[in-house]
Motif scaffolding. Structure first.
Motif, PDB file in Angstrom:
ATOM      1  N   ALA A  93       0.856  -1.191   0.000  1.00 49.35           N
ATOM      2  CA  ALA A  93       0.000   0.000   0.000  1.00 49.35           C
ATOM      3  C   ALA A  93       0.895   1.245   0.000  1.00 49.35           C
ATOM      4  N   SER A  94       0.357   2.365  -0.501  1.00 42.98           N
ATOM      5  CA  SER A  94       1.099   3.616  -0.501  1.00 42.98           C
ATOM      6  C   SER A  94       0.563   4.529   0.588  1.00 42.98           C
ATOM      7  N   THR A  95       1.469   5.139   1.307  1.00 47.21           N
ATOM      8  CA  THR A  95       1.097   6.060   2.377  1.00 47.21           C
ATOM      9  C   THR A  95       1.781   7.388   2.104  1.00 47.21           C
ATOM     10  N   THR A  96       1.010   8.468   2.144  1.00 51.18           N
ATOM     11  CA  THR A  96       1.601   9.791   1.928  1.00 51.18           C
ATOM     12  C   THR A  96       1.944  10.407   3.270  1.00 51.18           C
ATOM     13  N   THR A  97       3.131  10.974   3.370  1.00 52.98           N
ATOM     14  CA  THR A  97       3.555  11.534   4.646  1.00 52.98           C
ATOM     15  C   THR A  97       4.342  12.823   4.434  1.00 52.98           C
ATOM     16  N   ASP A  98       4.307  13.690   5.443  1.00 58.73           N
ATOM     17  CA  ASP A  98       5.123  14.896   5.434  1.00 58.73           C
ATOM     18  C   ASP A  98       6.417  14.689   6.205  1.00 58.73           C
ATOM     19  N   HIS A  99       6.553  13.490   6.802  1.00 58.36           N
ATOM     20  CA  HIS A  99       7.742  13.232   7.627  1.00 58.36           C
ATOM     21  C   HIS A  99       9.006  13.274   6.776  1.00 58.36           C
ATOM     22  N   PRO A 100      10.109  13.731   7.355  1.00 58.20           N
ATOM     23  CA  PRO A 100      11.367  13.737   6.598  1.00 58.20           C
ATOM     24  C   PRO A 100      11.967  12.331   6.479  1.00 58.20           C
ATOM     25  N   ILE A 101      12.880  12.179   5.516  1.00 54.94           N
ATOM     26  CA  ILE A 101      13.583  10.911   5.306  1.00 54.94           C
ATOM     27  C   ILE A 101      14.260  10.467   6.597  1.00 54.94           C
ATOM     28  N   GLY A 102      14.220   9.164   6.869  1.00 56.80           N
ATOM     29  CA  GLY A 102      14.887   8.628   8.052  1.00 56.80           C
ATOM     30  C   GLY A 102      13.957   8.494   9.247  1.00 56.80           C
ATOM     31  N   THR A 103      12.694   8.920   9.090  1.00 56.24           N
ATOM     32  CA  THR A 103      11.767   8.811  10.217  1.00 56.24           C
ATOM     33  C   THR A 103      10.797   7.653   9.982  1.00 56.24           C
ATOM     34  N   ASP A 104       9.915   7.427  10.947  1.00 57.05           N
ATOM     35  CA  ASP A 104       8.953   6.328  10.843  1.00 57.05           C
ATOM     36  C   ASP A 104       7.578   6.848  10.445  1.00 57.05           C
ATOM     37  N   VAL A 105       6.807   5.975   9.829  1.00 53.89           N
ATOM     38  CA  VAL A 105       5.438   6.319   9.477  1.00 53.89           C
ATOM     39  C   VAL A 105       4.605   5.038   9.558  1.00 53.89           C
ATOM     40  N   ASP A 106       3.335   5.153   9.941  1.00 56.24           N
ATOM     41  CA  ASP A 106       2.488   3.962  10.014  1.00 56.24           C
ATOM     42  C   ASP A 106       1.839   3.704   8.667  1.00 56.24           C
ATOM     43  N   CYS A 107       1.951   2.448   8.194  1.00 53.10           N
ATOM     44  CA  CYS A 107       1.396   2.089   6.887  1.00 53.10           C
ATOM     45  C   CYS A 107      -0.131   2.172   6.928  1.00 53.10           C
ATOM     46  N   ARG A 108      -0.680   2.820   5.874  1.00 51.27           N
ATOM     47  CA  ARG A 108      -2.119   2.980   5.748  1.00 51.27           C
ATOM     48  C   ARG A 108      -2.795   1.628   5.494  1.00 51.27           C
ATOM     49  N   GLY A 109      -2.039   0.679   4.897  1.00 53.09           N
ATOM     50  CA  GLY A 109      -2.605  -0.617   4.542  1.00 53.09           C
ATOM     51  C   GLY A 109      -2.580  -1.609   5.690  1.00 53.09           C
ATOM     52  N   CYS A 110      -1.410  -1.820   6.310  1.00 46.86           N
ATOM     53  CA  CYS A 110      -1.285  -2.901   7.281  1.00 46.86           C
ATOM     54  C   CYS A 110      -0.889  -2.407   8.666  1.00 46.86           C
ATOM     55  N   ALA A 111      -0.782  -1.073   8.824  1.00 43.41           N
ATOM     56  CA  ALA A 111      -0.506  -0.454  10.110  1.00 43.41           C
ATOM     57  C   ALA A 111       0.882  -0.770  10.656  1.00 43.41           C
ATOM     58  N   THR A 112       1.708  -1.430   9.861  1.00 39.06           N
ATOM     59  CA  THR A 112       3.092  -1.674  10.291  1.00 39.06           C
ATOM     60  C   THR A 112       3.802  -0.326  10.414  1.00 39.06           C
ATOM     61  N   THR A 113       4.635  -0.191  11.433  1.00 37.39           N
ATOM     62  CA  THR A 113       5.453   1.015  11.528  1.00 37.39           C
ATOM     63  C   THR A 113       6.604   0.878  10.534  1.00 37.39           C
ATOM     64  N   LEU A 114       6.591   1.747   9.537  1.00 35.81           N
ATOM     65  CA  LEU A 114       7.585   1.656   8.464  1.00 35.81           C
ATOM     66  C   LEU A 114       8.681   2.681   8.665  1.00 35.81           C
ATOM     67  N   THR A 115       9.891   2.262   8.338  1.00 35.49           N
ATOM     68  CA  THR A 115      10.967   3.224   8.297  1.00 35.49           C
ATOM     69  C   THR A 115      11.341   3.388   6.830  1.00 35.49           C
ATOM     70  N   PHE A 116      11.666   4.606   6.415  1.00 34.12           N
ATOM     71  CA  PHE A 116      12.050   4.779   5.013  1.00 34.12           C
ATOM     72  C   PHE A 116      13.306   5.614   4.910  1.00 34.12           C
ATOM     73  N   THR A 117      14.110   5.262   3.915  1.00 29.94           N
ATOM     74  CA  THR A 117      15.353   5.976   3.672  1.00 29.94           C
ATOM     75  C   THR A 117      15.202   6.696   2.343  1.00 29.94           C
ATOM     76  N   ASP A 118      16.286   7.165   1.777  1.00 29.78           N
ATOM     77  CA  ASP A 118      16.152   7.872   0.502  1.00 29.78           C
ATOM     78  C   ASP A 118      16.150   6.917  -0.677  1.00 29.78           C
ATOM     79  N   HIS A 119      15.834   5.656  -0.425  1.00 32.07           N
ATOM     80  CA  HIS A 119      15.749   4.690  -1.530  1.00 32.07           C
ATOM     81  C   HIS A 119      14.426   4.888  -2.272  1.00 32.07           C
ATOM     82  N   PHE A 120      14.493   5.656  -3.356  1.00 31.30           N
ATOM     83  CA  PHE A 120      13.282   5.927  -4.134  1.00 31.30           C
ATOM     84  C   PHE A 120      13.207   4.947  -5.292  1.00 31.30           C
ATOM     85  N   SER A 121      12.042   4.328  -5.458  1.00 28.42           N
ATOM     86  CA  SER A 121      11.864   3.392  -6.570  1.00 28.42           C
ATOM     87  C   SER A 121      11.044   4.042  -7.660  1.00 28.42           C
ATOM     88  N   ARG A 122      11.635   4.195  -8.856  1.00 28.89           N
ATOM     89  CA  ARG A 122      10.876   4.772  -9.959  1.00 28.89           C
ATOM     90  C   ARG A 122       9.788   3.821 -10.400  1.00 28.89           C
TER      91      ARG A 122
END
Ligand code: FES
Ligand code: ZN
Lengths: 161, 325
Positions: free
Chosen positions: A116-145
């Motif tokens: 699932a895709s989750t839109t966030t205003d959080h900066p890179i390196g922080t956590d966000v809760d997935c809109r689909g499965c509620a898992t706490t996700l961490t994201f880095t600057d790995h952008f997938s085209r």
């Protein structure tokens, strides 16, 4: 308010076989007004956001253009990346595309677990809760085209394993 | 070829090498002959990616030839060979083959594959450079991919002209002189839809000129593919030293002498076949130092990794290399 270039009349204004620089900006600010096209002919397009209609317009512009063209996408990261993903389907390679993301603005996080895709205003390196499965996700600057978003993985993957 | 080889599908010495039988020989033109190889037991051959080549052994040497088929579950491997009177002998040996002869060939190697993401394939060939490009054209026709071809050949001396016409129809532009080719090339390079990939094969100066013009007209590197079908003449290079980590010795490689020869002189036996950077048999592991890669076998990525080098042609950018030998 809608950008004038969203009207079909302006889109067809890009001459067939165009091989210059196509400057596309999303959002309120015209980020690309001062963009240096390196002496190549340029075409400007402004869209309020990377919505399906704007992306369809962008694709039709690209379908009329020829190899040699350079594409610049500017604006909020979520719009820029949605557009980058859409134009990748047109067969454009990285060398043909320049992404200029506003420093702040929403990003799309693509969940590596439920996709699932989750839109966030959080900066890179922080956590966000997935809109689909509620898992706490961490994201880095790995952008997938390919998926048009940053890849997010469970912030507690190691502990779970 | 030995009698025992009749029973075996694979060459006993070089694993992965195929022993095949010549199943057909036919003249394409006065100087170009098409040869097909099949399994002696009539089995299917390994599939290959369009644009692949085969290394064929002859006597003590070996040469690379492009496969001209589409590559999916082939019964035969087909190559077309231009006779080069003053070459190293490979093309003359190929032209001397007749039906029923046995040959050792490598498995097909891919170094000129079609891009999966391409919206259109612009193929450009000159002379015998038609061979790998024909493989692409066949593949495109088989899978309904969009392709066009510019084929430069002198009247009466072009191989596979009828094949190209049948496969591409109006997508084929034939040029019989450099002037008309230049006109066609400029027009094509400036009118290709986005997502078009370009593939060129022909003499080195022809390919250099096509690629340079494409770059000048804004084609990004990622869309350009070329296939060199002959190893360029290599210069003598600079002397360097190699430290053989496992043997615990250091040997000097003089200018004009290959690393492979030096290692052989030092008593090591290094597997090898073509001795010109094509077949990939003579790979040696590099532990330290930056090789000067001069082979046609390793991919750009593998070359950048600097962990393997082809010792028959490659040398060193550093004064000393350390090898895992
Ligand atoms: S022997 Fe063929 S690449 Fe070195
Ligand atoms: Zn999820």
């Amino acid at each position: 308010m809608r950008a004038a270039s969203q009207s079909p009349a302006t889109v067809t204004g890009c001459e067939p076989g165009f091989r210059g620089v196509i400057c596309v900006s999303f959002g309120a600010a015209n980020t690309l007004a001062d963009h240096d096209a390196g002496g190549m002919p340029r075409q400007d397009f402004r869209f309020a956001s990377a919505n399906p209609e704007a992306l369809a317009n962008l694709r039709s512009v690209l379908e009329r253009s020829c190899v040699g063209v350079r594409l610049v996408l500017a604006g909020p990261p979520a719009d820029v990346h949605a557009a980058a993903s859409a134009v990748a389907e047109c067969g454009l390679v990285d060398e043909e595309i320049t992404l200029l993301c506003d420093e702040v603005g929403p990003r799309v996080i693509f969940c590596g677990h439920c996709h699932a895709s989750t839109t966030t205003d959080h900066p890179i390196g922080t956590d966000v809760d997935c809109r689909g499965c509620a898992t706490t996700l961490t994201f880095t600057d790995h952008f997938s085209r390919r998926v048009g978003g940053y890849l997010g993985f469970s912030a507690h993957a190691e502990e779970a394993a | 070829m030995t009698a025992t080889a009749l029973q075996t599908k694979f060459h006993p010495v070089l694993e992965g090498t195929l022993q095949l039988e010549v199943t057909n020989v036919s003249a394409q033109t006065d100087s170009i002959t098409s040869i097909t190889f099949g399994d002696p037991l009539g089995e299917l051959l390994p599939s290959y990616v369009p644009g692949s080549h085969l290394v064929v052994q002859y006597g003590t040497g070996a040469n690379a030839y492009s496969l001209t088929g589409a590559g999916n579950a082939p019964r035969e491997y087909a190559i077309s060979v231009l006779r080069v009177e003053d070459g190293a002998g490979g093309s003359l040996a190929m032209h001397a083959l007749s039906v029923g002869d046995r040959v050792q060939v490598s498995r097909p190697r891919s170094a000129f594959a079609p891009a999966a993401t391409a919206k259109h394939h612009l193929l450009i060939a000159a002379g015998i450079g038609i061979t790998p490009v024909l493989s692409h054209a066949r593949y495109a026709a088989e899978w309904g991919a969009s392709a066009s071809l510019i084929y430069v050949h002198r009247p009466g001396t072009g191989a596979h002209v009828q094949d190209a016409r049948d496969l591409l129809g109006s997508g084929l532009t034939e040029c019989t002189d450099r002037g008309s080719f230049q006109e066609v090339l400029t027009r094509k390079l400036t009118t290709q839809r986005l997502g078009t990939h370009l593939y060129v094969c022909g003499p080195a100066d022809f390919m250099d000129s096509v690629l340079e013009q494409a770059r000048d007209l804004g084609w990004p590197k990622g869309l350009l593919h070329s296939e060199a079908f002959s190893a360029a003449a290599l210069d003598d290079g600079q002397p360097f030293a190699v430290n053989l980590a496992r043997s615990g010795i250091t040997v000097e490689v003089p200018a004009g002498v290959s690393l492979l020869e030096t290692l052989e002189n030092a008593g090591l036996s290094i597997p090898n076949m073509c001795r010109k950077g094509i077949c990939g048999e003579c790979a040696v592991p590099v532990l330290r130092g930056v090789p000067q890669h001069r082979d046609l076998y390793l991919t750009d990525q593998e070359k950048a990794d600097n962990t393997t080098m082809m010792c028959c042609v490659s040398r060193s950018l550093d004064p000393e290399l350390e090898l895992d030998l």
